[in-house]
Design a protein around this motif. Structure first.
Motif, PDB file in Angstrom:
ATOM      1  N   LEU A 137      90.264 -39.553  47.554  1.00 38.75           N
ATOM      2  CA  LEU A 137      88.853 -39.317  47.857  1.00 38.75           C
ATOM      3  C   LEU A 137      88.693 -39.240  49.370  1.00 38.75           C
ATOM      4  O   LEU A 137      88.971 -40.204  50.079  1.00 38.75           O
ATOM      5  CB  LEU A 137      87.989 -40.443  47.284  1.00 38.75           C
ATOM      6  CG  LEU A 137      88.061 -40.650  45.770  1.00 38.75           C
ATOM      7  CD1 LEU A 137      87.194 -41.826  45.351  1.00 38.75           C
ATOM      8  CD2 LEU A 137      87.632 -39.395  45.037  1.00 38.75           C
ATOM      9  N   LYS A 138      88.273 -38.076  49.861  1.00 35.92           N
ATOM     10  CA  LYS A 138      88.098 -37.863  51.303  1.00 35.92           C
ATOM     11  C   LYS A 138      86.609 -37.873  51.652  1.00 35.92           C
ATOM     12  O   LYS A 138      85.784 -37.389  50.881  1.00 35.92           O
ATOM     13  CB  LYS A 138      88.712 -36.528  51.717  1.00 35.92           C
ATOM     14  CG  LYS A 138      90.224 -36.456  51.539  1.00 35.92           C
ATOM     15  CD  LYS A 138      90.756 -35.105  52.009  1.00 35.92           C
ATOM     16  CE  LYS A 138      92.261 -35.031  51.874  1.00 35.92           C
ATOM     17  NZ  LYS A 138      92.800 -33.722  52.325  1.00 35.92           N
ATOM     18  N   PRO A 139      86.268 -38.385  52.828  1.00 38.63           N
ATOM     19  CA  PRO A 139      84.858 -38.436  53.222  1.00 38.63           C
ATOM     20  C   PRO A 139      84.281 -37.043  53.493  1.00 38.63           C
ATOM     21  O   PRO A 139      84.959 -36.188  54.051  1.00 38.63           O
ATOM     22  CB  PRO A 139      84.872 -39.287  54.488  1.00 38.63           C
ATOM     23  CG  PRO A 139      86.246 -39.081  55.049  1.00 38.63           C
ATOM     24  CD  PRO A 139      87.153 -38.959  53.858  1.00 38.63           C
ATOM     25  N   ARG A 171      73.188 -32.302  43.385  1.00 31.29           N
ATOM     26  CA  ARG A 171      73.631 -30.905  43.345  1.00 31.29           C
ATOM     27  C   ARG A 171      75.134 -30.812  43.574  1.00 31.29           C
ATOM     28  O   ARG A 171      75.827 -30.056  42.891  1.00 31.29           O
ATOM     29  CB  ARG A 171      72.892 -30.078  44.405  1.00 31.29           C
ATOM     30  CG  ARG A 171      71.431 -29.835  44.077  1.00 31.29           C
ATOM     31  CD  ARG A 171      70.789 -28.876  45.049  1.00 31.29           C
ATOM     32  NE  ARG A 171      69.375 -28.724  44.785  1.00 31.29           N
ATOM     33  CZ  ARG A 171      68.864 -27.936  43.831  1.00 31.29           C
ATOM     34  NH1 ARG A 171      69.685 -27.238  43.072  1.00 31.29           N
ATOM     35  NH2 ARG A 171      67.559 -27.851  43.655  1.00 31.29           N
ATOM     36  N   ALA A 172      75.643 -31.609  44.523  1.00 29.98           N
ATOM     37  CA  ALA A 172      77.072 -31.560  44.815  1.00 29.98           C
ATOM     38  C   ALA A 172      77.886 -32.204  43.701  1.00 29.98           C
ATOM     39  O   ALA A 172      78.957 -31.709  43.330  1.00 29.98           O
ATOM     40  CB  ALA A 172      77.359 -32.255  46.142  1.00 29.98           C
ATOM     41  N   GLY A 211      83.846 -28.698  46.301  1.00 30.64           N
ATOM     42  CA  GLY A 211      84.872 -29.528  46.913  1.00 30.64           C
ATOM     43  C   GLY A 211      85.225 -29.138  48.333  1.00 30.64           C
ATOM     44  O   GLY A 211      86.017 -29.814  48.983  1.00 30.64           O
ATOM     45  N   ILE A 212      84.664 -28.051  48.835  1.00 32.83           N
ATOM     46  CA  ILE A 212      84.939 -27.603  50.201  1.00 32.83           C
ATOM     47  C   ILE A 212      83.812 -28.102  51.113  1.00 32.83           C
ATOM     48  O   ILE A 212      82.697 -27.578  51.087  1.00 32.83           O
ATOM     49  CB  ILE A 212      85.045 -26.071  50.284  1.00 32.83           C
ATOM     50  CG1 ILE A 212      86.142 -25.560  49.344  1.00 32.83           C
ATOM     51  CG2 ILE A 212      85.309 -25.624  51.715  1.00 32.83           C
ATOM     52  CD1 ILE A 212      86.215 -24.054  49.251  1.00 32.83           C
ATOM     53  N   ASN A 221      84.649 -24.917  38.066  1.00 31.94           N
ATOM     54  CA  ASN A 221      85.961 -24.559  37.524  1.00 31.94           C
ATOM     55  C   ASN A 221      87.068 -25.462  38.058  1.00 31.94           C
ATOM     56  O   ASN A 221      88.158 -25.529  37.485  1.00 31.94           O
ATOM     57  CB  ASN A 221      86.286 -23.098  37.856  1.00 31.94           C
ATOM     58  CG  ASN A 221      85.376 -22.131  37.117  1.00 31.94           C
ATOM     59  OD1 ASN A 221      84.918 -22.436  36.017  1.00 31.94           O
ATOM     60  ND2 ASN A 221      85.098 -20.996  37.723  1.00 31.94           N
ATOM     61  N   GLY A 222      86.801 -26.159  39.163  1.00 35.25           N
ATOM     62  CA  GLY A 222      87.796 -27.061  39.710  1.00 35.25           C
ATOM     63  C   GLY A 222      88.010 -28.304  38.866  1.00 35.25           C
ATOM     64  O   GLY A 222      88.951 -29.062  39.092  1.00 35.25           O
ATOM     65  N   ASN A 223      87.139 -28.540  37.907  1.00 36.77           N
ATOM     66  CA  ASN A 223      87.289 -29.677  37.002  1.00 36.77           C
ATOM     67  C   ASN A 223      88.249 -29.312  35.882  1.00 36.77           C
ATOM     68  O   ASN A 223      87.884 -28.598  34.943  1.00 36.77           O
ATOM     69  CB  ASN A 223      85.919 -30.083  36.449  1.00 36.77           C
ATOM     70  CG  ASN A 223      86.020 -31.211  35.432  1.00 36.77           C
ATOM     71  OD1 ASN A 223      87.068 -31.846  35.293  1.00 36.77           O
ATOM     72  ND2 ASN A 223      84.937 -31.461  34.727  1.00 36.77           N
ATOM     73  N   GLY A 224      89.485 -29.818  35.976  1.00 39.48           N
ATOM     74  CA  GLY A 224      90.497 -29.485  34.974  1.00 39.48           C
ATOM     75  C   GLY A 224      90.244 -30.086  33.610  1.00 39.48           C
ATOM     76  O   GLY A 224      90.863 -29.689  32.623  1.00 39.48           O
TER      77      GLY A 224
END
Length: 378
Positions: A201-203, A241-242, A248-249, A258-261
């Motif tokens: 998890l990145k800030p 919303r996020a 994720g960018i 779609n990034g949710n596998g």
């Protein structure tokens, strides 16, 4: 009888009363009046039992923080208990902090706030004291859609540092690396090597800009109220919303992207329409162990479809809740929340079934505020 059944029974009785009155244009017959009164007794009994269930639920919440008939329990906050009062930086209110940032502070209290920021106070902002920052976030959380159900990790001693944690890998063909086999007594046990993946998890940082007047800033009580509402609402909307649609960018990764596998898409019986079978198929495709902790999120554009849904017995599977009594709107007996952040009707994601306890949120440092009279300040 559970809460949903009572609400359905009550709604059915009220509808029957409405039908009786619609047929009584020429006056009520003795039989119609009797039927109406019988229905009223049924409604009163439902109200009595609903009130009892509400009391049981209230008692349960006080006892262990859960909910008996709803799945809308509090978030899982991993937050150590803090000793003593929270730091207010020597200020009485958020408005007083804002006034000091704008007009200066003879007492020198801003120096402590600036010292906690790696950037210069004039350009990087001043860290709002813990007490007021927490108050803003707590007010916002009451209006938040995702955060109350998610797994929230507190800021900690190094709030903006990335955090890594291991998790069992359950991707297709890699069921955590565990081999399960029934064996006879004395038979050799199968070998198993747990397969882990790294979760990082990145800030991320979110910024807002607002133009205000000197008159408002000079009125500390008024500015506390107005800025408090504006900031908390802005934070909540940006987060929700996020958390739902973020790519994720530069922002969190949303679970609907779609990034949710782990996302599953269930095809509709009829394109552009939601049916009871569609909802049932979603629940059938969902991991059964996650159902008790799950909720529905729906676009407001499909509300008309949801209200009309009925099961095979003709009972409505959509039950309107009562927020004044803490009763959530439900679909198939599960809490339902309408949003303007889901995809619109007919698009993938207009109705979502989610277990948000699987969604991780890592809080960073608090809120920084800076002010300037320059037009290009942004």
């Amino acid at each position: 009888m559970n809460m949903q059944e009572l609400l359905q029974k009550r709604a059915k009785a009220i509808k029957a009363q409405e039908e009786i009155m619609s047929k009584a244009a020429g006056g009520l017959t003795a039989e119609m009046e009797k039927n109406f009164n019988d229905l009223q007794q049924e409604i009163n009994e439902c109200d009595r039992q609903i009130k009892m269930l509400e009391q049981v639920d209230e008692n349960a919440k006080k006892n262990y923080g859960g909910s008996v008939f709803g799945n809308s329990g509090p978030a899982v906050h991993i937050d150590p208990v803090k000793d003593g009062a929270k730091d207010n930086g020597g200020f009485k209110s958020l408005g007083e902090v804002l006034h000091a940032i704008k007009y200066g502070d003879k007492k020198g209290r801003l120096e402590n706030l600036k010292a906690q920021n790696t950037a210069d106070g004039a350009s990087g902002g001043y860290l709002i004291p813990e007490q007021f920052s927490d108050e803003l976030l707590m007010v916002g959380e009451k209006r938040s859609l995702i955060r109350p159900f998610a797994l929230v990790i507190p800021a900690g001693e190094y709030p903006d540092a990335p955090i890594n944690m291991p998790a069992l890998d359950y991707t297709v063909g890699n069921e955590g690396g565990v081999t399960v086999k029934w064996i006879e007594e004395g038979e050799e046990k199968p070998e198993s090597n747990a397969s882990f993946r790294n979760v990082e998890l990145k800030p991320k940082e979110v910024a807002g800009f607002i133009t205000v007047t000197d008159t408002l800033l000079r009125n500390a009580p008024a500015s506390s109220t107005i800025f408090g509402q504006l900031l908390s609402n802005a934070i909540v909307r940006a987060e929700d919303r996020a958390f739902i649609n973020g790519n994720g960018i530069g922002k969190p990764l949303g679970f609907a992207t779609n990034g949710n596998g782990g996302k599953l898409v269930v095809q509709r019986e009829t394109a552009g329409k939601v049916t009871t079978n569609d909802v049932a198929n979603m629940m059938a495709a969902f991991p059964p162990e996650d159902i008790p902790d799950s909720i529905f999120l729906a676009s407001s554009t499909i509300l008309a479809d949801l209200i009309k849904l009925q099961d095979a017995s003709g009972r409505f599977v959509f039950v309107q809740g009562d927020l004044t009594k803490g009763i959530p709107t439900t679909l198939m007996g599960m809490p339902l929340f309408l949003t303007g952040m889901n995809a619109s009707r007919g698009n993938t994601g207009d109705l979502q079934l989610v277990n948000l306890k699987k969604y991780l949120i890592k809080d960073g440092s608090g809120i920084y505020i800076s002010m300037s009279e320059h037009v290009k300040f942004t």
